[in-house]
Design a protein around this motif. Sequence first.
Motif, PDB file in Angstrom:
ATOM      1  N   LYS A 192       0.826  -1.206   0.000  1.00  0.00           N
ATOM      2  CA  LYS A 192       0.000   0.000   0.000  1.00  0.00           C
ATOM      3  C   LYS A 192       0.862   1.258   0.000  1.00  0.00           C
ATOM      4  O   LYS A 192       0.532   2.247  -0.652  1.00  0.00           O
ATOM      5  N   GLU A 193       1.981   1.227   0.759  1.00  0.00           N
ATOM      6  CA  GLU A 193       2.849   2.410   0.862  1.00  0.00           C
ATOM      7  C   GLU A 193       3.891   2.376  -0.255  1.00  0.00           C
ATOM      8  O   GLU A 193       5.048   2.007  -0.057  1.00  0.00           O
ATOM      9  N   PHE A 194       3.464   2.790  -1.440  1.00  0.00           N
ATOM     10  CA  PHE A 194       4.306   2.732  -2.634  1.00  0.00           C
ATOM     11  C   PHE A 194       5.531   3.650  -2.509  1.00  0.00           C
ATOM     12  O   PHE A 194       6.628   3.316  -2.967  1.00  0.00           O
ATOM     13  N   SER A 195       5.356   4.795  -1.856  1.00  0.00           N
ATOM     14  CA  SER A 195       6.467   5.754  -1.711  1.00  0.00           C
ATOM     15  C   SER A 195       7.634   5.144  -0.950  1.00  0.00           C
ATOM     16  O   SER A 195       8.802   5.405  -1.257  1.00  0.00           O
ATOM     17  N   LYS A 196       7.323   4.316   0.050  1.00  0.00           N
ATOM     18  CA  LYS A 196       8.399   3.678   0.824  1.00  0.00           C
ATOM     19  C   LYS A 196       9.187   2.700  -0.040  1.00  0.00           C
ATOM     20  O   LYS A 196      10.403   2.567   0.108  1.00  0.00           O
ATOM     21  N   VAL A 197       8.499   2.015  -0.949  1.00  0.00           N
ATOM     22  CA  VAL A 197       9.188   1.085  -1.861  1.00  0.00           C
ATOM     23  C   VAL A 197      10.145   1.855  -2.770  1.00  0.00           C
ATOM     24  O   VAL A 197      11.294   1.453  -2.965  1.00  0.00           O
ATOM     25  N   LEU A 198       9.677   2.985  -3.312  1.00  0.00           N
ATOM     26  CA  LEU A 198      10.530   3.792  -4.189  1.00  0.00           C
ATOM     27  C   LEU A 198      11.750   4.311  -3.426  1.00  0.00           C
ATOM     28  O   LEU A 198      12.867   4.333  -3.960  1.00  0.00           O
ATOM     29  N   ALA A 199      11.529   4.727  -2.191  1.00  0.00           N
ATOM     30  CA  ALA A 199      12.642   5.212  -1.371  1.00  0.00           C
ATOM     31  C   ALA A 199      13.654   4.093  -1.114  1.00  0.00           C
ATOM     32  O   ALA A 199      14.866   4.316  -1.132  1.00  0.00           O
ATOM     33  N   THR A 200      13.153   2.882  -0.888  1.00  0.00           N
ATOM     34  CA  THR A 200      14.039   1.729  -0.666  1.00  0.00           C
ATOM     35  C   THR A 200      14.885   1.450  -1.898  1.00  0.00           C
ATOM     36  O   THR A 200      16.089   1.191  -1.798  1.00  0.00           O
ATOM     37  N   SER A 259       8.598   6.872 -10.911  1.00  0.00           N
ATOM     38  CA  SER A 259       8.960   5.530 -10.461  1.00  0.00           C
ATOM     39  C   SER A 259       9.795   4.775 -11.497  1.00  0.00           C
ATOM     40  O   SER A 259       9.698   3.571 -11.630  1.00  0.00           O
ATOM     41  N   SER A 260      10.618   5.534 -12.233  1.00  0.00           N
ATOM     42  CA  SER A 260      11.502   4.937 -13.240  1.00  0.00           C
ATOM     43  C   SER A 260      12.875   5.599 -13.122  1.00  0.00           C
ATOM     44  O   SER A 260      13.032   6.775 -13.451  1.00  0.00           O
ATOM     45  N   PHE A 261      13.852   4.831 -12.643  1.00  0.00           N
ATOM     46  CA  PHE A 261      15.155   5.392 -12.295  1.00  0.00           C
ATOM     47  C   PHE A 261      16.258   4.791 -13.167  1.00  0.00           C
ATOM     48  O   PHE A 261      16.301   3.578 -13.390  1.00  0.00           O
ATOM     49  N   SER A 262      17.146   5.661 -13.644  1.00  0.00           N
ATOM     50  CA  SER A 262      18.214   5.245 -14.559  1.00  0.00           C
ATOM     51  C   SER A 262      19.545   5.128 -13.816  1.00  0.00           C
ATOM     52  O   SER A 262      19.907   6.014 -13.035  1.00  0.00           O
ATOM     53  N   TYR A 263      20.273   4.039 -14.118  1.00  0.00           N
ATOM     54  CA  TYR A 263      21.559   3.800 -13.471  1.00  0.00           C
ATOM     55  C   TYR A 263      22.570   3.268 -14.485  1.00  0.00           C
ATOM     56  O   TYR A 263      22.202   2.737 -15.544  1.00  0.00           O
ATOM     57  N   MET A 317      12.327   0.100 -12.739  1.00  0.00           N
ATOM     58  CA  MET A 317      10.981   0.657 -12.816  1.00  0.00           C
ATOM     59  C   MET A 317      10.066  -0.031 -11.799  1.00  0.00           C
ATOM     60  O   MET A 317      10.222  -1.224 -11.547  1.00  0.00           O
ATOM     61  N   ALA A 318       9.125   0.721 -11.262  1.00  0.00           N
ATOM     62  CA  ALA A 318       8.185   0.141 -10.302  1.00  0.00           C
ATOM     63  C   ALA A 318       6.777   0.655 -10.606  1.00  0.00           C
ATOM     64  O   ALA A 318       6.590   1.826 -10.955  1.00  0.00           O
ATOM     65  N   PHE A 319       5.789  -0.252 -10.470  1.00  0.00           N
ATOM     66  CA  PHE A 319       4.401   0.111 -10.748  1.00  0.00           C
ATOM     67  C   PHE A 319       3.521  -0.409  -9.610  1.00  0.00           C
ATOM     68  O   PHE A 319       3.747  -1.495  -9.073  1.00  0.00           O
ATOM     69  N   HIS A 320       2.524   0.398  -9.261  1.00  0.00           N
ATOM     70  CA  HIS A 320       1.722   0.132  -8.058  1.00  0.00           C
ATOM     71  C   HIS A 320       0.473  -0.656  -8.411  1.00  0.00           C
ATOM     72  O   HIS A 320      -0.465  -0.130  -9.048  1.00  0.00           O
ATOM     73  N   PHE A 321       0.442  -1.909  -8.025  1.00  0.00           N
ATOM     74  CA  PHE A 321      -0.713  -2.795  -8.269  1.00  0.00           C
ATOM     75  C   PHE A 321      -1.216  -3.342  -6.936  1.00  0.00           C
ATOM     76  O   PHE A 321      -1.071  -4.524  -6.633  1.00  0.00           O
ATOM     77  N   PRO A 322      -1.794  -2.481  -6.081  1.00  0.00           N
ATOM     78  CA  PRO A 322      -2.261  -2.927  -4.756  1.00  0.00           C
ATOM     79  C   PRO A 322      -3.388  -3.935  -4.867  1.00  0.00           C
ATOM     80  O   PRO A 322      -4.184  -3.897  -5.812  1.00  0.00           O
ATOM     81  N   GLU A 323      -3.462  -4.828  -3.922  1.00  0.00           N
ATOM     82  CA  GLU A 323      -4.517  -5.849  -3.918  1.00  0.00           C
ATOM     83  C   GLU A 323      -5.850  -5.237  -3.457  1.00  0.00           C
ATOM     84  O   GLU A 323      -5.870  -4.311  -2.681  1.00  0.00           O
TER      85      GLU A 323
END
Length: 407
Positions: free
Chosen positions: A351-359, A380-384, A401-407
Amino acid sequence: MALFAIFGTQEASSSFRHYLKEMTDEINSKSNDYILNVDEDEWKEYFVNKYDFTPLTLFPEQATVKFKGKRKIKKEQFGRVYESESYRFELSVPYTGYYFLFMLIPSTRRIHHPMVNVPSSDSGILTAEFEMYDQNEKQFEYDKKHLLDGIMANVPNINNDLQRFKADVSSTFDTVYKRKKEKVLSENSFFEKINIDIDKKTDKIFKVPIAKKKKIPEPIVDKKSTKKFTETPAMDDAFYADIIEVIYTFFKSVEKKPSTYKSKDEEGLRDYVLPTLETRYDNTSVTGETFNKGGKTDILIRYKDGTNLFVAECKYWKGEAVLHETINQLFDRYLTWRDSKVAIIFFVKNKEFSKVLATIKEIIPKHEYFVRENGSNGESSFSYIFHFPTDKEKFIYAEIMAFHFPE
């Protein structure tokens, strides 16, 4: 995006005649020297490419419906007017192909033209609305099917018209060019007979223009690498950026459709984007679950000679450990030294998508293959930049890349 009646706006025959006239006018506008010196086959190929519109492909099996809301309506029965509610739904259908074809009326057609919204691009999501006036499940399924049938009915018809138009481009060029050249030669012969000098020499080089392609050009040799052992085809920056944008835009759209992603595993979600990638790029093949080096990659784009151009892995997010494990899996098992453009795509249920991006942003720089950050392509798309596991001078461009698909 505009609302219009699908396959019901203007006659396809009229539009295609317009393009043929446009080509005819372009041929006839050229100077005599151009007509006599241009390479006929190259010029013909230019027009064939210029009018090579991609036929329509829709994916009804991926269609989704969402509830848009209710509205008050007035009804009349037995002379009495009363107020009732209606239920509005939106049907979404993925597609690829030249969007303008949706507006054309085919020469052979089924007369059913639902109102639709279509983005002005060669891939995307077509949407259309339908309305119900009572809570009837069978009526819902009937209305949904009726709308979908109306959208799909004329797709083969317009594609058939398009195929005939493409043949007409080739035959019309032959006719118009031949007639124009014969006229030029006849004029030259006339001037010679009346002793008017004609300059038969020219210092000009007549080159055929390059038709603007809707698709990404062929890959070029990678000029970013500090080490050059081979001139192997590699993906240029524009090609890579386009793939990342397509994937990012596509899955952001899927985020808005829970019915699409619920109960789907990584492979199921990955399969949604493959048709879009498959039809977008020239001289490439796009596959899923393909063997490469020591395992199967989720998305693999190859050049026509078999060279790998892009490798991607799709995973459900399960924390920091899986992030580290996925990078190792991709770099250690799947990549060869010649792979230079990759992506890791995470589907996040948290649910807390922002925390995942920060991680992600916190953990990536700690990885042993990490070289530096390389910007971002969205929230939510970071280049390295990473280096190859056994060669610190060989750089790998990686998009996380990360996408939010909450249940």
